[in-house]
Design a protein around this motif. Structure first.
Motif, PDB file in Angstrom:
ATOM      1  N   ASN A  80     -21.460  -3.556  -5.067  1.00 26.84           N
ATOM      2  CA  ASN A  80     -22.806  -3.566  -5.585  1.00 26.84           C
ATOM      3  C   ASN A  80     -23.041  -5.199  -6.167  1.00 26.84           C
ATOM      4  O   ASN A  80     -23.578  -5.252  -7.444  1.00 26.84           O
ATOM      5  CB  ASN A  80     -23.175  -2.579  -6.883  1.00 26.84           C
ATOM      6  N   GLY A  81     -22.747  -6.098  -5.607  1.00 27.85           N
ATOM      7  CA  GLY A  81     -22.835  -7.253  -5.753  1.00 27.85           C
ATOM      8  C   GLY A  81     -21.918  -7.840  -6.977  1.00 27.85           C
ATOM      9  O   GLY A  81     -22.289  -9.225  -7.406  1.00 27.85           O
ATOM     10  N   HIS A  82     -20.952  -7.151  -7.210  1.00 23.68           N
ATOM     11  CA  HIS A  82     -20.115  -7.680  -8.276  1.00 23.68           C
ATOM     12  C   HIS A  82     -18.621  -7.568  -8.146  1.00 23.68           C
ATOM     13  O   HIS A  82     -18.363  -6.789  -7.104  1.00 23.68           O
ATOM     14  CB  HIS A  82     -20.472  -7.055  -9.736  1.00 23.68           C
ATOM     15  N   VAL A  83     -17.711  -8.101  -8.725  1.00 27.24           N
ATOM     16  CA  VAL A  83     -16.181  -7.890  -8.431  1.00 27.24           C
ATOM     17  C   VAL A  83     -15.853  -6.450  -8.904  1.00 27.24           C
ATOM     18  O   VAL A  83     -16.251  -5.862  -9.960  1.00 27.24           O
ATOM     19  CB  VAL A  83     -15.401  -8.875  -9.301  1.00 27.24           C
ATOM     20  N   ASP A  84     -15.215  -5.984  -7.878  1.00 24.42           N
ATOM     21  CA  ASP A  84     -14.952  -4.726  -8.138  1.00 24.42           C
ATOM     22  C   ASP A  84     -13.285  -4.591  -8.873  1.00 24.42           C
ATOM     23  O   ASP A  84     -12.449  -4.718  -8.215  1.00 24.42           O
ATOM     24  CB  ASP A  84     -14.489  -3.755  -6.735  1.00 24.42           C
ATOM     25  N   PHE A  85     -13.524  -4.545 -10.405  1.00 24.59           N
ATOM     26  CA  PHE A  85     -12.370  -4.457 -11.011  1.00 24.59           C
ATOM     27  C   PHE A  85     -11.429  -3.535 -10.759  1.00 24.59           C
ATOM     28  O   PHE A  85     -10.099  -3.620 -11.151  1.00 24.59           O
ATOM     29  CB  PHE A  85     -12.781  -4.570 -12.513  1.00 24.59           C
ATOM     30  N   ASP A  86     -12.058  -2.333 -10.502  1.00 26.96           N
ATOM     31  CA  ASP A  86     -11.048  -1.036 -10.464  1.00 26.96           C
ATOM     32  C   ASP A  86     -10.346  -1.175  -9.068  1.00 26.96           C
ATOM     33  O   ASP A  86      -9.001  -0.808  -8.956  1.00 26.96           O
ATOM     34  CB  ASP A  86     -11.818   0.142 -10.237  1.00 26.96           C
ATOM     35  N   GLN A  87     -10.557  -2.084  -8.038  1.00 27.87           N
ATOM     36  CA  GLN A  87      -9.645  -2.485  -6.852  1.00 27.87           C
ATOM     37  C   GLN A  87      -8.879  -3.607  -7.048  1.00 27.87           C
ATOM     38  O   GLN A  87      -7.692  -3.658  -6.658  1.00 27.87           O
ATOM     39  CB  GLN A  87     -10.666  -2.734  -5.739  1.00 27.87           C
ATOM     40  N   THR A  88      -9.228  -4.649  -7.816  1.00 31.17           N
ATOM     41  CA  THR A  88      -9.025  -5.900  -7.903  1.00 31.17           C
ATOM     42  C   THR A  88      -7.724  -5.730  -9.024  1.00 31.17           C
ATOM     43  O   THR A  88      -6.424  -6.265  -8.428  1.00 31.17           O
ATOM     44  CB  THR A  88      -9.422  -6.858  -8.628  1.00 31.17           C
ATOM     45  N   THR A  89      -7.681  -5.031 -10.116  1.00 27.21           N
ATOM     46  CA  THR A  89      -6.558  -5.219 -10.926  1.00 27.21           C
ATOM     47  C   THR A  89      -5.314  -4.262 -10.206  1.00 27.21           C
ATOM     48  O   THR A  89      -4.106  -5.177 -10.265  1.00 27.21           O
ATOM     49  CB  THR A  89      -6.682  -4.107 -12.189  1.00 27.21           C
ATOM     50  N   PRO A  90      -5.275  -3.268  -9.367  1.00 26.84           N
ATOM     51  CA  PRO A  90      -3.961  -2.839  -8.747  1.00 26.84           C
ATOM     52  C   PRO A  90      -3.563  -3.755  -7.624  1.00 26.84           C
ATOM     53  O   PRO A  90      -2.090  -3.854  -7.437  1.00 26.84           O
ATOM     54  CB  PRO A  90      -4.448  -1.615  -8.223  1.00 26.84           C
ATOM     55  N   SER A 119      -8.078  -7.398  -0.425  1.00 25.37           N
ATOM     56  CA  SER A 119      -7.636  -5.758  -0.137  1.00 25.37           C
ATOM     57  C   SER A 119      -6.256  -5.770  -0.307  1.00 25.37           C
ATOM     58  O   SER A 119      -5.506  -6.601  -0.343  1.00 25.37           O
ATOM     59  CB  SER A 119      -8.006  -5.497   1.248  1.00 25.37           C
ATOM     60  N   MET A 120      -5.880  -4.558  -0.779  1.00 25.39           N
ATOM     61  CA  MET A 120      -4.308  -4.431  -0.835  1.00 25.39           C
ATOM     62  C   MET A 120      -3.630  -4.404   0.469  1.00 25.39           C
ATOM     63  O   MET A 120      -2.322  -5.251   0.391  1.00 25.39           O
ATOM     64  CB  MET A 120      -4.070  -2.755  -1.110  1.00 25.39           C
ATOM     65  N   GLU A 121      -4.238  -4.343   1.472  1.00 24.40           N
ATOM     66  CA  GLU A 121      -3.597  -4.738   2.934  1.00 24.40           C
ATOM     67  C   GLU A 121      -3.516  -6.143   2.964  1.00 24.40           C
ATOM     68  O   GLU A 121      -2.298  -6.341   3.358  1.00 24.40           O
ATOM     69  CB  GLU A 121      -4.543  -4.215   4.006  1.00 24.40           C
ATOM     70  N   ASP A 122      -4.256  -7.102   2.455  1.00 22.37           N
ATOM     71  CA  ASP A 122      -3.925  -8.597   2.282  1.00 22.37           C
ATOM     72  C   ASP A 122      -2.763  -8.924   1.623  1.00 22.37           C
ATOM     73  O   ASP A 122      -1.943  -9.665   1.907  1.00 22.37           O
ATOM     74  CB  ASP A 122      -5.332  -9.205   1.908  1.00 22.37           C
ATOM     75  N   VAL A 123      -2.678  -8.285   0.504  1.00 24.12           N
ATOM     76  CA  VAL A 123      -1.553  -8.418  -0.429  1.00 24.12           C
ATOM     77  C   VAL A 123       0.006  -8.159   0.100  1.00 24.12           C
ATOM     78  O   VAL A 123       0.710  -8.672   0.176  1.00 24.12           O
ATOM     79  CB  VAL A 123      -1.857  -7.418  -1.766  1.00 24.12           C
ATOM     80  N   GLU A 124      -0.231  -6.655   0.709  1.00 26.79           N
ATOM     81  CA  GLU A 124       0.968  -6.439   1.196  1.00 26.79           C
ATOM     82  C   GLU A 124       1.559  -7.305   2.532  1.00 26.79           C
ATOM     83  O   GLU A 124       2.626  -7.701   2.609  1.00 26.79           O
ATOM     84  CB  GLU A 124       0.973  -5.025   1.707  1.00 26.79           C
TER      85      GLU A 124
END
Length: 429
Positions: free
Chosen positions: A75-85, A302-307
Motif C-alpha cells: 500500500n505504498g509503504h515499506v512492508d515491515f512485516d516482510q522486511t524484518t524476517p 524478498s526472502m528469495e533474494d536473501v537466500e
C-alpha cells in the motif's frame, strides 16, 4: 553460530579426523582453532559467510551487505512485516553490514532498520546511514538530521556515517561551505559515530580530490559493476581508495536490477563461453573478485533474494574469477556496448557542469543505454525521474538549448546536443 555450536561441530569433525589418521586430526584441530579465533575477532561470525577487512577501520565486514533501498512494499509503504524476517535471516547467515540512509524509501528505510534490529539484533551488525547534503538549509541541520537518524534507527551510535552522494555541486556548494567534514570529525570525537566516510556519484578526478582532502576518511561507498568500469569512480576507484587506507563499500552491484535480469543478448554472450551462472551471481562475483572491495551492498526485496545472495556470498573470494569467467564478462560487455543505438558515453562527467544543468553523463550512460536493451520504458523512467532530481544529478534532456558548450569537453567526441534530442524524443522529456 555460537561458541557451543563451534565446540560441538569441532568435536564431531575431530572424531571423523581420528578415523582418518593423525594428519587429519591436526588439520581439523587447526581449522577449529582458526574458526574460534574468527568468532572472537569478527562481529556475527558465521563460517558460511566470507569476511573482508574494511580499510583502516580495523573491523571485518561481511562480503555481502544488506542494502535497505529495495524493500518489499505494501500500500505504498515499506512492508515491515516482510522486511524484518528478511533482515533476521541475513544476519543469521552471517551478514554484519546493514546500509540505510535518511532519505531512502521516503524515510521508512531507517524505520525498517530500527524495527528489524530491536530485541538484541543491533549488537550483531554494523549500521550505516547518510547525511543528504541537498536537504541542508542552515548550519544546524547537520546535527539535527544526524540525531533524527539515530533516534529513528534506535541506536546510540551509527557505525559508518556518510556524507551522502558527493557530486561536483555537493562538494563546491555544500560540503566545503558548510564544513561538513569538520562536523563529521566532531561526531566521531564525541563517540556518536565510529567511522566517517562518503558515498560518491561523479568523476574519478573529483573522487581523487575528495579522498585526498583529508586523512580522516575511514571508508567510502561508490557505484560500480562490470558494465561501469569507466563510469564515475570506475575500476580505478577501489584501488585509489585502498591506496589511501580506506575501506570500500560498493552499491548497486546489479545496476538497480538490470544485471539481475539480463537482456537476451548479454545472457547469450555469457553462455557462449560455456559457463552458466544466475545473472546476479555474475555481477556479485565480479565485485568480490576485486581485492580492494570490502563489501558489496545489495538491495534485497524478498526472502528469495536473501537466500540467493547468501549462497553466492559463501563462495566470495578475492581473485575468484577464472580466465574463462573473465572472458565471459568481456563478451557480455561487448554485447551491451554494441546494442543498436548505444551511445558510447562512459559517464566521465567531463561535460558537466552544463549551463542548463542537464545530467548528460547519467542520462546517456545509465538511463538511455539501459533502456535500449530492456525496452522497458516504465522502468527507465524511474531511473530518469525518481533517481535524478535537478538538485542532485541535474535536469532532463529537454532542458538542453543546444549551446554546444559540452562538445569540446567530450573525450568521446559525441554530438551531445543531437543525442539529447534523441533521448527527449524517446523518453518524452
Amino acid at each position: 553460530m555460537d561458541r557451543r555450536d563451534f565446540i560441538k561441530s569441532g568435536l564431531f569433525a575431530a572424531a571423523v579426523g581420528a578415523a582418518m589418521g593423525p594428519k587429519a586430526i591436526a588439520q581439523e584441530a587447526n581449522r577449529r582453532v582458526e574458526q574460534e579465533q574468527k568468532a572472537k575477532d569478527i562481529l556475527n561470525y558465521n563460517p558460511q559467510m566470507q569476511y573482508r577487512p574494511m580499510g583502516r577501520t580495523g573491523v571485518n565486514v561481511s562480503a555481502l551487505g544488506f542494502g535497505m533501498l529495495r524493500l518489499p512494499m505494501k500500500n505504498g509503504h515499506v512492508d515491515f512485516d516482510q522486511t524484518t524476517p528478511m533482515v533476521h535471516r541475513a544476519i543469521e547467515g552471517g551478514v554484519n553490514y546493514i546500509d540505510t540512509g535518511r532519505v531512502y524509501m521516503g524515510g521508512e528505510s531507517e524505520q525498517a532498520v530500527g524495527k528489524a534490529l530491536a530485541g538484541g539484533w543491533r549488537d550483531r551488525v554494523y549500521v550505516t546511514s547518510k547525511m543528504p547534503w541537498w536537504e541542508i538549509q542552515s548550519a544546524d541541520d547537520f546535527e539535527k538530521f544526524f540525531d533524527q537518524s539515530r533516534r529513528t534507527i534506535d541506536t546510540d551510535v551509527i557505525d559508518f556515517y556518510h556524507i551522502h552522494m558527493i557530486m561536483h555541486r555537493a562538494w563546491k556548494d555544500y560540503v566545503l561551505p558548510y564544513r561538513l567534514i569538520e562536523k563529521m570529525e566532531n561526531l566521531k570525537a564525541q563517540g556518536k559515530i565510529r567511522f566517517m566516510g562518503f558515498s560518491f556519484h561523479d568523476s574519478l578526478q573529483l573522487f581523487k580530490r575528495v579522498v585526498e582532502y583529508t586523512p580522516a576518511w575511514d571508508f567510502c561507498l561508490i557505484q560500480h559493476n562490470y558494465l561501469d568500469y569507466e563510469y564515475e569512480a570506475g575500476v580505478l576507484g577501489p584501488k585509489y581508495a585502498a591506496a589511501n587506507g580506506m575501506g570500500l563499500a560498493v552499491m548497486k552491484p546489479v545496476r538497480t536490477g538490470f544485471l539481475a535480469n539480463l537482456p537476451q543478448s548479454m545472457r547469450e554472450a555469457l553462455a557462449s563461453t560455456g559457463i552458466r551462472k544466475p545473472d546476479a551471481e555474475w555481477a556479485l562475483d565480479y565485485l568480490w573478485d576485486i581485492p580492494e572491495v570490502s563489501v558489496a551492498v545489495s538491495g534485497m526485496g524478498s526472502m528469495e533474494d536473501v537466500e540467493e545472495n547468501l549462497s553466492y556470498a559463501a563462495k566470495a573470494k578475492p581473485n575468484m574469477l577464472t580466465p574463462a569467467e573473465r572472458e565471459a564478462l568481456g563478451a557480455a560487455i561487448y554485447a551491451y556496448r554494441h546494442a543498436p543505438g548505444h551511445i558510447d558515453c562512459t559517464g566521465c562527467y567531463q561535460c558537466i557542469p552544463c549551463p542548463q544543468n542537464v545530467a548528460i553523463g547519467y542520462i546517456f550512460a545509465y538511463v538511455y543505454n539501459n533502456y535500449l536493451l530492456h525496452r522497458n520504458k516504465e522502468r527507465a523512467m524511474l531511473d530518469y525521474t525518481v533517481s535524478m532530481s535537478p538538485v542532485q544529478r541535474g535536469d532532463p534532456a529537454s532542458s538542453c538549448i543546444g549551446c554546444g558548450e559540452c562538445l569540446a569537453k567530450c573525450p568521446q567526441h559525441l554530438d551531445i546536443p543531437n543525442l539529447l534530442a534523441k533521448v527527449k524524443e524517446t523518453m518524452g522529456k
